[in-house]
Write an enzyme that holds these catalytic residues in place. Sequence first.
Site, PDB file in Angstrom:
ATOM      1  N   SER A 176       0.855  -1.187   0.000  1.00 34.51           N
ATOM      2  CA  SER A 176       0.000   0.000   0.000  1.00 34.51           C
ATOM      3  C   SER A 176       0.890   1.236   0.000  1.00 34.51           C
ATOM      4  O   SER A 176       1.675   1.427  -0.920  1.00 34.51           O
ATOM      5  CB  SER A 176      -0.957  -0.029   1.206  1.00 34.51           C
ATOM      6  OG  SER A 176      -1.863   1.059   1.151  1.00 34.51           O
ATOM      7  N   THR A 177       0.819   2.059   1.030  1.00 31.27           N
ATOM      8  CA  THR A 177       1.582   3.309   1.075  1.00 31.27           C
ATOM      9  C   THR A 177       3.077   3.049   0.903  1.00 31.27           C
ATOM     10  O   THR A 177       3.667   2.286   1.657  1.00 31.27           O
ATOM     11  CB  THR A 177       1.348   4.026   2.409  1.00 31.27           C
ATOM     12  OG1 THR A 177      -0.055   4.138   2.643  1.00 31.27           O
ATOM     13  CG2 THR A 177       1.981   5.410   2.399  1.00 31.27           C
ATOM     14  N   HIS A 202      -2.653  -1.217  -3.302  1.00 32.43           N
ATOM     15  CA  HIS A 202      -3.791  -0.320  -3.123  1.00 32.43           C
ATOM     16  C   HIS A 202      -3.575   0.906  -4.006  1.00 32.43           C
ATOM     17  O   HIS A 202      -2.662   1.700  -3.762  1.00 32.43           O
ATOM     18  CB  HIS A 202      -3.916   0.113  -1.661  1.00 32.43           C
ATOM     19  CG  HIS A 202      -4.181  -1.019  -0.724  1.00 32.43           C
ATOM     20  ND1 HIS A 202      -3.939  -0.938   0.629  1.00 32.43           N
ATOM     21  CD2 HIS A 202      -4.691  -2.259  -0.929  1.00 32.43           C
ATOM     22  CE1 HIS A 202      -4.286  -2.076   1.208  1.00 32.43           C
ATOM     23  NE2 HIS A 202      -4.731  -2.895   0.274  1.00 32.43           N
ATOM     24  N   MET A 295       0.022   1.174   4.938  1.00 34.64           N
ATOM     25  CA  MET A 295      -0.692   1.483   6.171  1.00 34.64           C
ATOM     26  C   MET A 295      -1.837   0.493   6.369  1.00 34.64           C
ATOM     27  O   MET A 295      -2.340  -0.106   5.424  1.00 34.64           O
ATOM     28  CB  MET A 295      -1.210   2.914   6.166  1.00 34.64           C
ATOM     29  CG  MET A 295      -2.401   3.196   5.285  1.00 34.64           C
ATOM     30  SD  MET A 295      -2.992   4.896   5.514  1.00 34.64           S
ATOM     31  CE  MET A 295      -4.400   4.912   4.419  1.00 34.64           C
ATOM     32  N   ASP A 298      -4.221  -4.799   6.049  1.00 35.64           N
ATOM     33  CA  ASP A 298      -4.658  -5.675   4.971  1.00 35.64           C
ATOM     34  C   ASP A 298      -3.512  -6.599   4.576  1.00 35.64           C
ATOM     35  O   ASP A 298      -2.382  -6.157   4.390  1.00 35.64           O
ATOM     36  CB  ASP A 298      -5.099  -4.836   3.761  1.00 35.64           C
ATOM     37  CG  ASP A 298      -5.644  -5.686   2.626  1.00 35.64           C
ATOM     38  OD1 ASP A 298      -6.225  -6.752   2.916  1.00 35.64           O
ATOM     39  OD2 ASP A 298      -5.494  -5.277   1.464  1.00 35.64           O
TER      40      ASP A 298
END
Length: 365
Positions: A176-177, A202, A295, A298
């Site tokens: 993600s991030t 993401h 972050m 997940d």
Amino acid sequence: MQKVRVLIVDDSALVRKVLSTMLESDPGIEVVGTAADPLIARDKIKQLNPDVLTLDVEMPRMDGLTFLENLMRLRPMPVVMVSTLTERGADVTLRALELGAVDFFTKPAADLANTFMEHAPEICAKVRLAAGAKPRERTAVARLDVAPRLSADAVLPRAQTAGSRGGTRIIAIGASTGGTEAIRVVLEAMPPTAPPIVITQHIPAAFSGPFAARMDSCSAMRVCEARDGQPIQPGHAYIAPGSQHLLVMWDGARHVCRLHDGPPVNRHKPAVDVLFRSMAASVGAATIGCLLTGMGDDGARGLGELKEIGASTLVQDEASSVVWGMPGAAWKAGAASEMLPLDAIAARLLALAHTPVPAAARVGT
């Protein structure tokens, strides 16, 4: 509690006003100023010393990328990009992440105020986490959770039994991030003969195609945005579309990509937990599961499910992660067997891929 001090840089007076109102609705954020262009922002950074900058990608007098590149060279600080949902906006934003931006959020094309406010918890969380990505420690601020949180059960029930089909190793990566750059580092180190890789990052729907194209240009592997029914082959990497879950399924003769338009899982679509669960069911112990920077949590549960059936599992370490949320959650839960710095992950994935799958873990082909 120390508030995160934010400077908003955007040439639109309306965007500056709406963003200020939205960010200051979070008790952990203080907007210390705004700037209409990078030259004004340069002076305000010196005066106000903000913790985080939100930066529009298209700016007058100096474009956002040039400003970001200069900023990261002369005065590195956390930057969250404000992007447009266009092909050019996606390309510029991905370049900004390469230059050092921590994260981004998209600017709606219409109904700016209402659309921004609908995503206020997510945007505020990105800004707060950006501040936390700095080397020095900061006081943690609770994430704003408002939407119902669904598990992978909403898309794919957990299989009662699992085994590897065909004995073929497949690498599954979630991020993600900070993940767009982490994925690039991994893919750049992969040879053209690498085992197949499936990736859930993401990312908005308008960005996944340009992201896949960018990765294809920098990797010896063939990288593409996954298509439904697409056969999974060695030397290829498949990136989940930004609007659908990516699953790996066995069609009776081979593994294929399957796209699923189910609800968000862990508030994400695509979700890493969905990918990992599908791998547990169809690839089994031949899976090599990896969680990179991001972050939230997940992927932590899905990685644990993979470890339970004998698959290899590893996570990125805290020091090299932009945000050690997803890999940290998996590591703390005991879902990962190994934790490695980013620059060591590709080599380890390849080494694991060359280890034989235990015969007992295989099922009929």
